[in-house]
Enzyme design. Sequence first.
Site, PDB file in Angstrom:
ATOM      1  N   GLU A  93       0.741  -1.192   0.056  1.00 33.55           N
ATOM      2  CA  GLU A  93       0.070  -0.012  -0.095  1.00 33.55           C
ATOM      3  C   GLU A  93       1.037   1.213   0.003  1.00 33.55           C
ATOM      4  OE1 GLU A  93      -2.748  -0.019   3.266  1.00 33.55           O
ATOM      5  OE2 GLU A  93      -3.126  -2.142   3.070  1.00 33.55           O
ATOM      6  N   CYS A 106       3.394   8.121   1.589  1.00 36.12           N
ATOM      7  CA  CYS A 106       3.737   7.294   2.570  1.00 36.12           C
ATOM      8  C   CYS A 106       3.899   6.122   1.968  1.00 36.12           C
ATOM      9  CB  CYS A 106       2.570   7.363   3.717  1.00 36.12           C
ATOM     10  SG  CYS A 106       2.814   6.162   4.928  1.00 36.12           S
ATOM     11  N   CYS A 113       5.183  -7.674   7.921  1.00 39.67           N
ATOM     12  CA  CYS A 113       6.036  -7.236   8.786  1.00 39.67           C
ATOM     13  C   CYS A 113       6.363  -8.190  10.009  1.00 39.67           C
ATOM     14  CB  CYS A 113       5.474  -6.037   9.438  1.00 39.67           C
ATOM     15  SG  CYS A 113       6.553  -5.221  10.625  1.00 39.67           S
ATOM     16  N   CYS A 117       3.569  -5.869  16.355  1.00 37.76           N
ATOM     17  CA  CYS A 117       2.883  -5.137  17.299  1.00 37.76           C
ATOM     18  C   CYS A 117       1.684  -5.172  17.330  1.00 37.76           C
ATOM     19  CB  CYS A 117       3.141  -3.484  16.666  1.00 37.76           C
ATOM     20  SG  CYS A 117       4.861  -3.003  16.609  1.00 37.76           S
ATOM     21  N   CYS A 120      -1.320  -3.338  15.132  1.00 37.12           N
ATOM     22  CA  CYS A 120      -1.027  -3.112  13.490  1.00 37.12           C
ATOM     23  C   CYS A 120      -1.569  -4.336  12.645  1.00 37.12           C
ATOM     24  CB  CYS A 120       0.274  -2.634  13.495  1.00 37.12           C
ATOM     25  SG  CYS A 120       1.119  -2.449  11.958  1.00 37.12           S
ATOM     26  N   CYS A 330      -4.025   1.152   8.111  1.00 39.79           N
ATOM     27  CA  CYS A 330      -2.767   0.798   7.259  1.00 39.79           C
ATOM     28  C   CYS A 330      -2.468  -0.552   7.219  1.00 39.79           C
ATOM     29  CB  CYS A 330      -1.422   1.607   7.670  1.00 39.79           C
ATOM     30  SG  CYS A 330      -0.429   1.077   6.506  1.00 39.79           S
TER      31      CYS A 330
HETATM   32  N1  SAH Z   1       7.369  -0.269  11.341  1.00 41.11           N
HETATM   33  C1  SAH Z   1       7.723   1.269  11.398  1.00 41.11           C
HETATM   34  C2  SAH Z   1       6.691   1.876  10.215  1.00 41.11           C
HETATM   35  C3  SAH Z   1       5.570   1.657   9.851  1.00 41.11           C
HETATM   36  S1  SAH Z   1       4.191   1.785  10.803  1.00 41.11           S
HETATM   37  C4  SAH Z   1       7.223   1.579  12.679  1.00 41.11           C
HETATM   38  O1  SAH Z   1       6.871   0.924  13.402  1.00 41.11           O
HETATM   39  O2  SAH Z   1       7.421   2.972  12.960  1.00 41.11           O
HETATM   40  C5  SAH Z   1       3.867   3.690  11.027  1.00 41.11           C
HETATM   41  C6  SAH Z   1       3.325   4.136  12.185  1.00 41.11           C
HETATM   42  O3  SAH Z   1       1.952   3.826  12.351  1.00 41.11           O
HETATM   43  C7  SAH Z   1       4.195   3.533  13.548  1.00 41.11           C
HETATM   44  O4  SAH Z   1       4.208   4.558  14.326  1.00 41.11           O
HETATM   45  C8  SAH Z   1       3.126   2.531  13.736  1.00 41.11           C
HETATM   46  O5  SAH Z   1       3.379   2.174  15.400  1.00 41.11           O
HETATM   47  C9  SAH Z   1       1.826   3.259  13.669  1.00 41.11           C
HETATM   48  N2  SAH Z   1       0.510   2.259  13.532  1.00 41.11           N
HETATM   49  C10 SAH Z   1       0.385   0.982  13.349  1.00 41.11           C
HETATM   50  N3  SAH Z   1      -0.737   0.668  13.378  1.00 41.11           N
HETATM   51  C11 SAH Z   1      -1.646   1.675  13.835  1.00 41.11           C
HETATM   52  C12 SAH Z   1      -2.772   1.851  14.273  1.00 41.11           C
HETATM   53  N4  SAH Z   1      -3.867   0.743  14.356  1.00 41.11           N
HETATM   54  N5  SAH Z   1      -3.094   2.873  14.785  1.00 41.11           N
HETATM   55  C13 SAH Z   1      -2.414   3.916  14.661  1.00 41.11           C
HETATM   56  N6  SAH Z   1      -1.187   3.793  14.280  1.00 41.11           N
HETATM   57  C14 SAH Z   1      -0.694   2.860  13.970  1.00 41.11           C
END
Ligand code: SAH
Length: 338
Positions: A93, A106, A113, A117, A120, A330
Amino acid sequence: MEKTDILSLAKEELEEKIVAIGEKKFRAKQIYEWLHTYKVEEFSKMTNLSAQLREKLDDIFWINSLKIQKRLVSNIDNTVKYLYGLSDGEKVETVVMEYKHGNSICISTQVGCKMQCKFCASTKAGFVRNLLPSEMLQQIYTSERDSGRRINHVVLMGIGEPLDNYDNVVKFLRILSEKEDMSLRHVSVSTCGLVNRIYELADLKLGITLSVSLHAPTNKLRSSVMPVNDRYPIEELMKACRYYFDTTGRRISYEFALIDGVNDNRESADALIKLLRGQNCHVNLIPVNEIKEGIFRRSESVEKFKQMLIDGGLNATVRRTLGADISAACGQLRRDNN
Ligand code: SAH
């Protein structure tokens, strides 16, 4: 012989290859211009090269390209979200957002990944593979061509952990820095906190902004939502972030996604103030995006939390929500279309 991915080559590397096949060095400059300025995807379109050379190039190199599988345009703010098909059929995406100062993109850095987390969507189905530098570049080139918008800010915040694909990401940044219309001062790399790579990246002094996904101010809370914290706990992460600032002079932007009842209370705010006080940094508050598989709900106290941080002496803003009608969190578009 396997063909070389020409769009993943930096200028010097292309020069070496072109000289090695018995061509003059200036040919490399012409080819580079076709690829990165005019963004052609076929050697046959490089009309200032002889037909013979074009054929030769076709034998040795291939030009990576993306297929638009889906394009969603927001009726609210013109945000465009793409689902791109890669050459092996995998999907990623990309999002193009309009700001007052221009357009920001972006991009994704991996298919899936490994980081797990809890909030995510990108990590739910696991990791498939790293993206090539050419696939990161093409997310920009293809989106620019399709949307007709010139992009001047790039954030590596899509699917994947950029620092887990370190070599390809650095190569991509180097290629980007060779472009006259792009400054690395307008590029942000977001990481969940791979500490060893933060040190390496700092030493490269690329001029990029580092965004660090913090999301919790204590090890107990952070480990419960981000397993990477068991490997690199907060104290080590903070040390690396201080090193990044001291080495590059670029202040860190900490991402903090506010989750209802998890990290949005007074206690969290106080702990965050204590943790970051005195650091030249910025806190970016994000109302958490609720994902299908998720148990987390969006916090109702975003503004209140921001005020607590400001009163505590921190620099804090709330990220504007863009493309609310098309976004889904995302990583969801790819998951829904697999
Ligand atoms: N892996 C990297 C970049 C990709 S995620 C990282 O962890 O920074 C980009 C951002 O979106 C990160 O800050 C991540 O923690 C956040 N993110 C992921 N899922 C999310 C969600 N459901 N709501 C808000 N932020 C989210």
